[in-house]
Write a protein that holds these residues in place. Structure first.
Motif, PDB file in Angstrom:
ATOM      1  N   LEU A   1      -4.426 -10.180 -12.848  1.00  0.00           N
ATOM      2  CA  LEU A   1      -4.899 -11.163 -11.872  1.00  0.00           C
ATOM      3  C   LEU A   1      -4.915 -10.603 -10.453  1.00  0.00           C
ATOM      4  CD1 LEU A   1      -3.054 -14.369 -13.167  1.00  0.00           C
ATOM      5  CD2 LEU A   1      -5.432 -13.678 -13.579  1.00  0.00           C
ATOM      6  N   ASP A   2      -4.367  -9.415 -10.268  1.00  0.00           N
ATOM      7  CA  ASP A   2      -4.303  -8.793  -8.947  1.00  0.00           C
ATOM      8  C   ASP A   2      -5.539  -7.925  -8.710  1.00  0.00           C
ATOM      9  OD1 ASP A   2      -1.744  -9.937  -8.758  1.00  0.00           O
ATOM     10  OD2 ASP A   2      -0.815  -8.156  -9.659  1.00  0.00           O
ATOM     11  N   ILE A   3      -5.747  -7.545  -7.453  1.00  0.00           N
ATOM     12  CA  ILE A   3      -6.884  -6.711  -7.078  1.00  0.00           C
ATOM     13  C   ILE A   3      -6.362  -5.409  -6.482  1.00  0.00           C
ATOM     14  CG2 ILE A   3      -8.950  -6.469  -5.649  1.00  0.00           C
ATOM     15  CD1 ILE A   3      -9.240  -8.510  -7.850  1.00  0.00           C
ATOM     16  N   GLY A   4      -6.809  -4.294  -7.047  1.00  0.00           N
ATOM     17  CA  GLY A   4      -6.436  -2.985  -6.529  1.00  0.00           C
ATOM     18  C   GLY A   4      -7.587  -2.342  -5.785  1.00  0.00           C
ATOM     19  N   THR A   5      -7.264  -1.550  -4.774  1.00  0.00           N
ATOM     20  CA  THR A   5      -8.272  -0.752  -4.072  1.00  0.00           C
ATOM     21  C   THR A   5      -7.725   0.647  -3.841  1.00  0.00           C
ATOM     22  OG1 THR A   5      -7.527  -1.422  -1.856  1.00  0.00           O
ATOM     23  CG2 THR A   5      -9.288  -2.730  -2.861  1.00  0.00           C
ATOM     24  N   ILE A   6      -8.598   1.619  -3.917  1.00  0.00           N
ATOM     25  CA  ILE A   6      -8.279   2.988  -3.535  1.00  0.00           C
ATOM     26  C   ILE A   6      -9.275   3.399  -2.458  1.00  0.00           C
ATOM     27  CG2 ILE A   6      -8.264   5.405  -4.245  1.00  0.00           C
ATOM     28  CD1 ILE A   6      -7.353   4.501  -6.997  1.00  0.00           C
ATOM     29  N   LYS A   7      -8.748   3.818  -1.315  1.00  0.00           N
ATOM     30  CA  LYS A   7      -9.590   4.344  -0.243  1.00  0.00           C
ATOM     31  C   LYS A   7      -9.339   5.841  -0.139  1.00  0.00           C
ATOM     32  CE  LYS A   7      -9.529   0.103   2.531  1.00  0.00           C
ATOM     33  NZ  LYS A   7      -9.170  -0.500   3.843  1.00  0.00           N
ATOM     34  N   ILE A   8     -10.412   6.611  -0.065  1.00  0.00           N
ATOM     35  CA  ILE A   8     -10.271   8.058   0.101  1.00  0.00           C
ATOM     36  C   ILE A   8     -11.001   8.473   1.372  1.00  0.00           C
ATOM     37  CG2 ILE A   8     -10.057   8.453  -2.376  1.00  0.00           C
ATOM     38  CD1 ILE A   8     -12.946   9.520  -2.363  1.00  0.00           C
ATOM     39  N   ALA A   9     -10.513   9.554   1.989  1.00  0.00           N
ATOM     40  CA  ALA A   9     -11.130  10.061   3.209  1.00  0.00           C
ATOM     41  C   ALA A   9     -10.675  11.487   3.414  1.00  0.00           C
ATOM     42  CB  ALA A   9     -10.749   9.199   4.416  1.00  0.00           C
ATOM     43  N   GLY A  10     -11.422  12.234   4.230  1.00  0.00           N
ATOM     44  CA  GLY A  10     -11.016  13.595   4.532  1.00  0.00           C
ATOM     45  C   GLY A  10     -12.047  14.330   5.363  1.00  0.00           C
ATOM     46  N   LYS A  11     -11.705  15.583   5.737  1.00  0.00           N
ATOM     47  CA  LYS A  11     -12.601  16.446   6.518  1.00  0.00           C
ATOM     48  C   LYS A  11     -12.530  17.858   5.942  1.00  0.00           C
ATOM     49  CE  LYS A  11     -12.772  15.966  11.010  1.00  0.00           C
ATOM     50  NZ  LYS A  11     -12.325  15.907  12.430  1.00  0.00           N
TER      51      LYS A  11
ATOM     52  N   SER B   1       7.868  -2.087  -6.308  1.00  0.00           N
ATOM     53  CA  SER B   1       8.071  -1.551  -7.651  1.00  0.00           C
ATOM     54  C   SER B   1       6.771  -1.517  -8.440  1.00  0.00           C
ATOM     55  CB  SER B   1       9.118  -2.389  -8.390  1.00  0.00           C
ATOM     56  OG  SER B   1       9.281  -1.939  -9.713  1.00  0.00           O
ATOM     57  N   GLN B   2       5.987  -2.597  -8.351  1.00  0.00           N
ATOM     58  CA  GLN B   2       4.746  -2.666  -9.123  1.00  0.00           C
ATOM     59  C   GLN B   2       3.746  -1.607  -8.689  1.00  0.00           C
ATOM     60  OE1 GLN B   2       2.903  -6.454 -10.018  1.00  0.00           O
ATOM     61  NE2 GLN B   2       4.813  -7.557  -9.627  1.00  0.00           N
ATOM     62  N   VAL B   3       3.636  -1.397  -7.375  1.00  0.00           N
ATOM     63  CA  VAL B   3       2.682  -0.407  -6.888  1.00  0.00           C
ATOM     64  C   VAL B   3       3.164   1.001  -7.224  1.00  0.00           C
ATOM     65  CG1 VAL B   3       1.519   0.534  -4.856  1.00  0.00           C
ATOM     66  CG2 VAL B   3       1.834  -1.933  -5.076  1.00  0.00           C
ATOM     67  N   GLU B   4       4.458   1.262  -7.061  1.00  0.00           N
ATOM     68  CA  GLU B   4       4.972   2.589  -7.376  1.00  0.00           C
ATOM     69  C   GLU B   4       4.831   2.916  -8.864  1.00  0.00           C
ATOM     70  OE1 GLU B   4       8.912   2.862  -5.858  1.00  0.00           O
ATOM     71  OE2 GLU B   4       8.228   3.323  -3.830  1.00  0.00           O
TER      72      GLU B   4
ATOM     73  N   GLU C   1      -7.153  12.394   1.982  1.00  0.00           N
ATOM     74  CA  GLU C   1      -6.181  11.313   2.150  1.00  0.00           C
ATOM     75  C   GLU C   1      -6.602  10.170   1.236  1.00  0.00           C
ATOM     76  OE1 GLU C   1      -4.869   9.941   6.161  1.00  0.00           O
ATOM     77  OE2 GLU C   1      -5.795   8.053   5.553  1.00  0.00           O
ATOM     78  N   SER C   2      -5.632   9.546   0.564  1.00  0.00           N
ATOM     79  CA  SER C   2      -5.956   8.396  -0.280  1.00  0.00           C
ATOM     80  C   SER C   2      -4.901   7.313  -0.112  1.00  0.00           C
ATOM     81  CB  SER C   2      -6.063   8.799  -1.755  1.00  0.00           C
ATOM     82  OG  SER C   2      -4.791   9.140  -2.285  1.00  0.00           O
ATOM     83  N   THR C   3      -5.359   6.060  -0.203  1.00  0.00           N
ATOM     84  CA  THR C   3      -4.468   4.908  -0.079  1.00  0.00           C
ATOM     85  C   THR C   3      -4.707   3.964  -1.239  1.00  0.00           C
ATOM     86  OG1 THR C   3      -4.452   5.025   2.343  1.00  0.00           O
ATOM     87  CG2 THR C   3      -3.799   2.925   1.342  1.00  0.00           C
ATOM     88  N   LEU C   4      -3.651   3.639  -1.956  1.00  0.00           N
ATOM     89  CA  LEU C   4      -3.703   2.649  -3.027  1.00  0.00           C
ATOM     90  C   LEU C   4      -3.109   1.348  -2.508  1.00  0.00           C
ATOM     91  CD1 LEU C   4      -4.000   1.696  -6.011  1.00  0.00           C
ATOM     92  CD2 LEU C   4      -1.683   2.602  -6.381  1.00  0.00           C
ATOM     93  N   THR C   5      -3.856   0.246  -2.635  1.00  0.00           N
ATOM     94  CA  THR C   5      -3.390  -1.080  -2.215  1.00  0.00           C
ATOM     95  C   THR C   5      -3.534  -2.048  -3.376  1.00  0.00           C
ATOM     96  OG1 THR C   5      -4.078  -0.694   0.077  1.00  0.00           O
ATOM     97  CG2 THR C   5      -3.720  -2.986  -0.583  1.00  0.00           C
TER      98      THR C   5
ATOM     99  N   SER D   1       0.822  -1.221   0.000  1.00  0.00           N
ATOM    100  CA  SER D   1       0.000   0.000   0.000  1.00  0.00           C
ATOM    101  C   SER D   1       0.845   1.255   0.000  1.00  0.00           C
ATOM    102  CB  SER D   1      -0.900   0.030   1.245  1.00  0.00           C
ATOM    103  OG  SER D   1      -1.774  -1.072   1.279  1.00  0.00           O
ATOM    104  N   ILE D   2       0.299   2.298  -0.596  1.00  0.00           N
ATOM    105  CA  ILE D   2       0.885   3.634  -0.554  1.00  0.00           C
ATOM    106  C   ILE D   2      -0.202   4.609  -0.122  1.00  0.00           C
ATOM    107  CG2 ILE D   2       1.892   5.514  -1.898  1.00  0.00           C
ATOM    108  CD1 ILE D   2       3.134   3.473  -3.727  1.00  0.00           C
ATOM    109  N   THR D   3       0.100   5.440   0.881  1.00  0.00           N
ATOM    110  CA  THR D   3      -0.849   6.435   1.376  1.00  0.00           C
ATOM    111  C   THR D   3      -0.313   7.838   1.121  1.00  0.00           C
ATOM    112  OG1 THR D   3      -1.747   4.993   3.099  1.00  0.00           O
ATOM    113  CG2 THR D   3      -1.990   7.363   3.435  1.00  0.00           C
TER     114      THR D   3
END
Length: 208
Positions: free
Chosen positions: A193-203, A63-66, A45-49, A36-38
């Protein structure tokens, strides 16, 4: 509106297994199941996994995520020890701006925008996934649905979607002047074949 791109503040690698050293002490293996990268910025705020189809070497996962993001080396990412998970401060600070002033942030994962007209009781929002990530997505995107708390009161979850990767996600918060909007959403998609997710959040708070 062109906005600055904030630096990456945290990386996380989750160990796939433990092995025993010759002395019998458990050590984390070099294989990871996900990485993951946040990133953080004012009000966002966002996180890619990426969860891999099978465990792969940690450096390969990194390397693959970057490669999915635009500027992975900005501000010196922090890498956790093997077998652990990087920790970071959540984006708990409320970003304040005058009503009728559009809110927007862009980072390596996507672009969020929000508006609130003075005296109105609605705040429309929109989110796009970064083009660099879109190029690697190989199927439909599933949106969980936006969750929010307005002035400390939890709102109903907004609609979920299963849509094309270039879809403009959008909705509306019910919020008046001087009310704090705390929001979060999650997007899942295949990357081969992989699964990606992006989570976002904030105020965000639109002041009169």
């Amino acid at each position: 509106m062109r906005l600055r791109s904030p630096g990456i503040v945290a990386l996380a690698a989750i160990s796939a297994s433990l092995i025993l050293s010759p002395t019998g002490i458990a050590q984390a293996s070099e294989l990871v199941e996900e990485y993951s990268i946040t990133e953080q910025s004012d009000g966002f705020e966002s996180t890619l996994t990426i969860k891999f189809a099978k465990p792969i070497p940690r450096e390969s996962a990194k390397s693959q995520v970057e490669n999915l993001v635009d500027s992975p080396e900005s501000n010196g990412p922090v890498t956790p020890e093997l077998g652990g998970t990087a920790t970071h401060a959540t984006n708990s600070k409320t970003f304040k701006l005058k009503c009728s002033t559009p809110f927007g942030q862009i980072d390596s994962n996507g672009h969020i925008e929000m508006q609130h007209k003075c005296g109105n009781n609605e705040s429309p929002w929109g989110f796009w996934i970064n083009d660099n990530i879109q190029k690697r997505i190989t199927g439909k995107i599933k949106e969980r649905g936006m969750d929010s708390t307005v002035a400390g009161k939890r709102q109903g979850r907004q609609a979920d979607h299963k849509v094309d990767k270039n879809y403009h996600f959008h909705g509306t918060f019910t919020a008046r002047d001087n009310q704090t909007i705390q929001y979060s959403d999650k997007f899942s998609f295949p990357v081969g074949l992989d699964i990606g997710t992006i989570k976002i959040a904030g105020k965000v708070k639109f002041t009169s």
